[in-house]
Design a protein around this motif. Sequence first.
Motif, mmCIF file in Angstrom:
data_model
loop_
_atom_site.group_PDB
_atom_site.id
_atom_site.type_symbol
_atom_site.label_atom_id
_atom_site.label_comp_id
_atom_site.label_asym_id
_atom_site.label_seq_id
_atom_site.Cartn_x
_atom_site.Cartn_y
_atom_site.Cartn_z
ATOM 1 N N ILE A 43 -6.161 -3.743 -5.284
ATOM 2 C CA ILE A 43 -5.051 -4.327 -6.043
ATOM 3 C C ILE A 43 -3.921 -4.723 -5.099
ATOM 4 O O ILE A 43 -3.365 -5.818 -5.200
ATOM 5 N N VAL A 44 -3.597 -3.850 -4.165
ATOM 6 C CA VAL A 44 -2.539 -4.159 -3.198
ATOM 7 C C VAL A 44 -2.903 -5.411 -2.411
ATOM 8 O O VAL A 44 -2.064 -6.295 -2.195
ATOM 9 N N ALA A 45 -4.170 -5.514 -2.024
ATOM 10 C CA ALA A 45 -4.602 -6.674 -1.240
ATOM 11 C C ALA A 45 -4.554 -7.952 -2.075
ATOM 12 O O ALA A 45 -4.326 -9.036 -1.545
ATOM 13 N N ALA A 46 -4.777 -7.825 -3.386
ATOM 14 C CA ALA A 46 -4.820 -9.011 -4.246
ATOM 15 C C ALA A 46 -3.432 -9.557 -4.536
ATOM 16 O O ALA A 46 -3.263 -10.750 -4.762
ATOM 17 N N THR A 52 3.819 -3.424 -1.879
ATOM 18 C CA THR A 52 3.298 -2.540 -2.913
ATOM 19 C C THR A 52 2.555 -1.374 -2.269
ATOM 20 O O THR A 52 1.659 -1.571 -1.461
ATOM 21 N N ASP A 53 2.939 -0.186 -2.662
ATOM 22 C CA ASP A 53 2.363 1.025 -2.083
ATOM 23 C C ASP A 53 1.136 1.431 -2.904
ATOM 24 O O ASP A 53 1.250 1.658 -4.110
ATOM 25 N N PRO A 54 -0.062 1.520 -2.270
ATOM 26 C CA PRO A 54 -1.262 1.902 -3.028
ATOM 27 C C PRO A 54 -1.074 3.224 -3.774
ATOM 28 O O PRO A 54 -1.620 3.408 -4.863
ATOM 29 N N ASP A 55 -0.292 4.136 -3.197
ATOM 30 C CA ASP A 55 -0.093 5.432 -3.857
ATOM 31 C C ASP A 55 0.712 5.304 -5.147
ATOM 32 O O ASP A 55 0.710 6.201 -5.987
ATOM 33 N N ALA A 56 1.427 4.169 -5.282
ATOM 34 C CA ALA A 56 2.227 3.969 -6.497
ATOM 35 C C ALA A 56 1.370 3.436 -7.640
ATOM 36 O O ALA A 56 1.825 3.364 -8.775
ATOM 37 N N THR A 122 6.617 -1.905 -15.453
ATOM 38 C CA THR A 122 5.581 -1.267 -14.639
ATOM 39 C C THR A 122 4.796 -2.357 -13.908
ATOM 40 O O THR A 122 4.745 -3.514 -14.340
ATOM 41 N N LEU A 123 4.187 -1.956 -12.801
ATOM 42 C CA LEU A 123 3.425 -2.894 -11.980
ATOM 43 C C LEU A 123 2.361 -3.611 -12.809
ATOM 44 O O LEU A 123 2.236 -4.839 -12.774
#
Length: 195
Positions: A43-46, A52-56, A122-123
């Motif tokens: 998702i972060v890569a897209a 955007t933090d993957p942990d978030a 929210t994201l």
Amino acid sequence: MMFDSHVVRLLDASVALVNALTDGSARGRPYTAPRGAESAPAIVAALPPAGTDPDAIGPAQADHLIATAWRMREIFEAVDAGDLDAAAATLNVLLRAAGARPQLDRVAGEPWQLHFHGRDDTLAVGWSAGCATALALAIGSDLAGRLGVCQAPRCDRVYVDGSRNAAKQFCSTACQNRVKAAAFRARRGGSGSGG
Ligand SMILES: [Zn+2]
């Protein structure tokens, strides 16, 4: 140009989310999308590089975006099949679910820009609303035909055709080259009739 740069970014994100998060085939190989927590890096890569933090991206956010990606795939496939009625119906469901609404936002030092928010910030809801609105702007204009599904064998990745002459048929140059190579082999090793 077809759209302002913000809409183009959202269309690119829509394509990237569908291609990262939905199963099928990609460039000649079966594709299984990452599930649950494993989908966070995809998702972060897209999404555009906004830190955007993957942990978030928790499991609920990831699942929401995966569901959005599948709905968006339905829309691309419907447009590709020439069924704009089905595409519009699915898109309206997505717009309502996200509570998509326009809002003027401004980054300090830059001009006001029309952004698309969702019913919350929210994201997952925000991106669902933004991507759905961008697709609606495309489908509700004479640019609907710019949405497509790769025509290469064993590939069902989607694309938005931003080319000047609207001639795009493939998700990538990799698929374009595969098809060209296959046609070349067919000509050389075919019936020998010279056709
Ligand atoms: Zn392809």
